[in-house]
Each structure stands twice: as C-alpha cells, then as structure tokens.
Design an enzyme around this catalytic site. Structure first.
Site, PDB file in Angstrom:
ATOM      1  N   ASP A  43      34.906  27.640  36.160  1.00  0.00           N
ATOM      2  CA  ASP A  43      35.626  27.597  34.884  1.00  0.00           C
ATOM      3  C   ASP A  43      34.667  27.923  33.735  1.00  0.00           C
ATOM      4  O   ASP A  43      33.620  27.299  33.596  1.00  0.00           O
ATOM      5  CB  ASP A  43      36.219  26.201  34.671  1.00  0.00           C
ATOM      6  N   TYR A  48      32.074  29.852  25.307  1.00  0.00           N
ATOM      7  CA  TYR A  48      30.936  29.127  25.895  1.00  0.00           C
ATOM      8  C   TYR A  48      29.675  29.999  25.857  1.00  0.00           C
ATOM      9  O   TYR A  48      28.581  29.516  26.099  1.00  0.00           O
ATOM     10  CB  TYR A  48      31.197  28.749  27.362  1.00  0.00           C
ATOM     11  N   LYS A  76      38.994  31.833  29.031  1.00  0.00           N
ATOM     12  CA  LYS A  76      39.930  31.418  27.975  1.00  0.00           C
ATOM     13  C   LYS A  76      39.834  32.299  26.744  1.00  0.00           C
ATOM     14  O   LYS A  76      38.747  32.756  26.376  1.00  0.00           O
ATOM     15  CB  LYS A  76      39.652  29.955  27.582  1.00  0.00           C
ATOM     16  N   HIS A 109      42.877  28.809  24.750  1.00  0.00           N
ATOM     17  CA  HIS A 109      41.912  27.699  24.705  1.00  0.00           C
ATOM     18  C   HIS A 109      42.359  26.570  23.773  1.00  0.00           C
ATOM     19  O   HIS A 109      42.129  25.398  24.063  1.00  0.00           O
ATOM     20  CB  HIS A 109      40.549  28.237  24.263  1.00  0.00           C
TER      21      HIS A 109
END
Length: 330
Positions: A43, A48, A76, A109
C-alpha cells in the site's frame, strides 16, 4: 496468503505492507523484505513520495521471476489532485513512478480537496501556512473519473479513504462502478463499528491503516507539521494487550492485528524492522478466543480514539467535505 473477494471480482490479500512515513532510502530494504517473506499486498500513495522507490524494488523482483499478477498494489489520488480533470494525470504519474501498467486498487485519498501548487506536486498554501482549499470540486464528480480509469484498464478496482458514512453512501448512490474498498484509521481504540456495519451491508471491504495505533505518528506530527500531541495512545503497551500477548507467546502487535483480522478487516501495518515485517504477517496459525475478542472490543474509545483528524492541515476544517465536522462540534 489469505485473501478476501472484492465487489469488483478481484481478490485482496488480508495483510499488506503499509508504507506511509517509509522514506525512499529505506524502501528497498522494507519492500524487498516484505516480498521475500510472502507479502503480496503493498500500500502506497502519491503523496507518500515513495512510489518511485517502490517501483525500483518491483522492477528487480520482476527481473528475478516475480509475477505481476501475484501482487496487489494500492495507491491513491492525492488531496491536491481531487478534481475530475486531474484524476487521469495523477494515476498516470503513479503508474509511471511504480513502473506498472495498472494498479490493483486506486483510492480517493481524502474527501476534501486542496489547490495544487503548480511549481511542485504539493498543496498550495496561504502566507500564514494555511492550505488553499478547493471548494469547486466534489467527491462524486471525482468518482466518475475514477470509474473511467477502471474502464481504461489503469486500475482493477477503486475505492475511498478517510470518508465518513454519509460520504461513502453519497458515492455509493451515484456510482456505476461501486467502491469496493474503504481505507480508514482503525485500531482497538478506534474500532469504527458503525462505519464497518455500513460497509458490510454494501459489501465494501474495510482496510485498517495504523492498525497498531501508529506509534510513529507522534514524531511525524512534530517534525513535519510542528504539531504536538500531548495524550498519545500507547496501544501496544496496554495491560490487556500485554496479558493476551504473554498467554499466546505472540507480540502485542500480532495480537492487535489478529483481533482486526477476526473482525473481518484487512490490515496494512508499517514497519522498518525486518523482524517485525515478518512477524506482522505471521498471523494465521492462531485464533483469539471469544472472551479475548470481547476484552479487546471493550478498548474502543469511539471517535475519542482518533489520531488522524487532519487538523495538522491548517484550515482544513473549513472545507465543506472535511469528514469529521460532527466530532469538532461535540
């Protein structure tokens, strides 16, 4: 690897590797270790900032004979790309960074949207540091474009993250391709009972992020957002968890993850330690008894157990799609 069947017809492994806070320089060790010990579910998210590093590891894994169809990769759409016109652009960017032709799950997200800083892929901010809210877009219009990405083969399944019950239903009622996954903060202190019941009624699989109460989040809030959290939960050190841990000769983390699996929730714990990565997937040769499930269920604090209210995004509570308005008012 144990899996659940999604509404989309695809199978999702019930344990995955979470990579929030995993820095690009540690990704190689973390993801390689995970793949080597049997993880199939990774994931990540555009914001990120580690998709490229994950892509490098995947490329090496494929070169050694690993098969794409054996993996389940989630990423996401970022909150600063929450516009119908930006969905395709961001999924293409994610695919390019990951070095993949498709992802297995693509999630919105956040339900709220920020304006995009055109010079860098980041939210635009005012001079006082507050975020510039984009209120000209809404999740339903974004969802229509998410459906297009399924039709175009860029993702097998689509879902939501950090949406409240009303927001999930709003998407459901307006969707041609229904959301098959909802990813939310979920752990023994925040068990999301009502939200889980709603998802169960609609056959939406729930994924728990921060399933251990996110021990690393406190430092992250302090360093990235200069936000201090005074009362931070120590779920791993809770006496009940410790007691069950000793009885089973399993780590507190394994007990907490097993608890969520028995609630029917998919878990994506994050760790930088090879030993803990291995332990976090070693959950299928023991079962918690009914009385232990009851003891752990009693730890639920309801919404008071929430760690991630996103108020570290300065000004976010003013957004019409901010998901936790009711909690601020109570």
């Amino acid at each position: 690897m144990h899996s659940v069947r999604l509404l989309s017809g695809h199978d999702m492994p019930t344990v995955g590797l979470g990579t929030w806070q995993a820095k690009p320089e540690e990704i190689e060790t973390v993801v390689t270790t995970a793949l080597d010990v049997g993880y199939k579910h990774i994931d990540t998210a555009f914001n990120y900032n580690n998709e490229e590093a994950i892509g490098t590891v995947l490329k090496k894994w494929f070169a050694k004979g690993g098969k794409r169809e054996d993996l389940f990769i989630t990423t996401k759409l970022p909150h600063y790309g929450n516009r119908p016109s930006d969905v395709e652009k961001f999924i293409k960017l994610s695919l390019e960074k990951l070095g993949l032709d498709y992802v297995d799950m693509y999630l919105i997200h956040m339900p709220f949207a920020f304006k995009l800083d055109k010079d860098v892929y980041a939210p635009a901010t005012h001079e006082d540091g507050s975020y510039i809210l984009d209120t000209d877009t809404d999740p339903v219009s974004v969802w229509k474009e998410m459906e297009e990405q399924v039709r175009k083969g860029r993702t097998k399944s689509i879902g939501l993250s950090n949406f409240n019950e009303k927001q999930v239903l709003d998407i459901w009622e307006n969707a041609q391709i229904k959301p098959s996954n909802l990813q939310v903060e979920l752990h023994a202190y925040l068990q999301q009972n009502s939200l889980r019941q709603l998802c169960q009624a609609h056959n939406i699989i729930v994924t728990a992020y921060s399933p251990l109460g996110s021990p690393g989040a406190k430092t992250h809030f302090q360093t990235k957002y200069n936000v201090t959290v005074e009362k931070f939960p120590d779920l791993l050190g809770h006496p009940e968890v410790q007691k069950i841990s000793e009885e089973y000769k399993r780590s507190p983390a394994q007990i907490l993850l097993r608890f969520l699996l028995q609630l029917g929730v998919v878990v994506i714990p994050k760790s930088a330690s090879p030993e803990r990565i291995k332990a976090n997937i070693d959950l299928f040769d023991f079962t918690l008894k009914e009385e232990e499930m009851k003891l752990l269920s009693a730890l639920d604090k309801g919404t008071r157990g929430r760690i991630f209210n996103f108020l570290f995004f300065k000004g976010v509570e003013k957004h019409p799609h901010y998901p936790f308005k009711d909690e601020l008012e109570s």
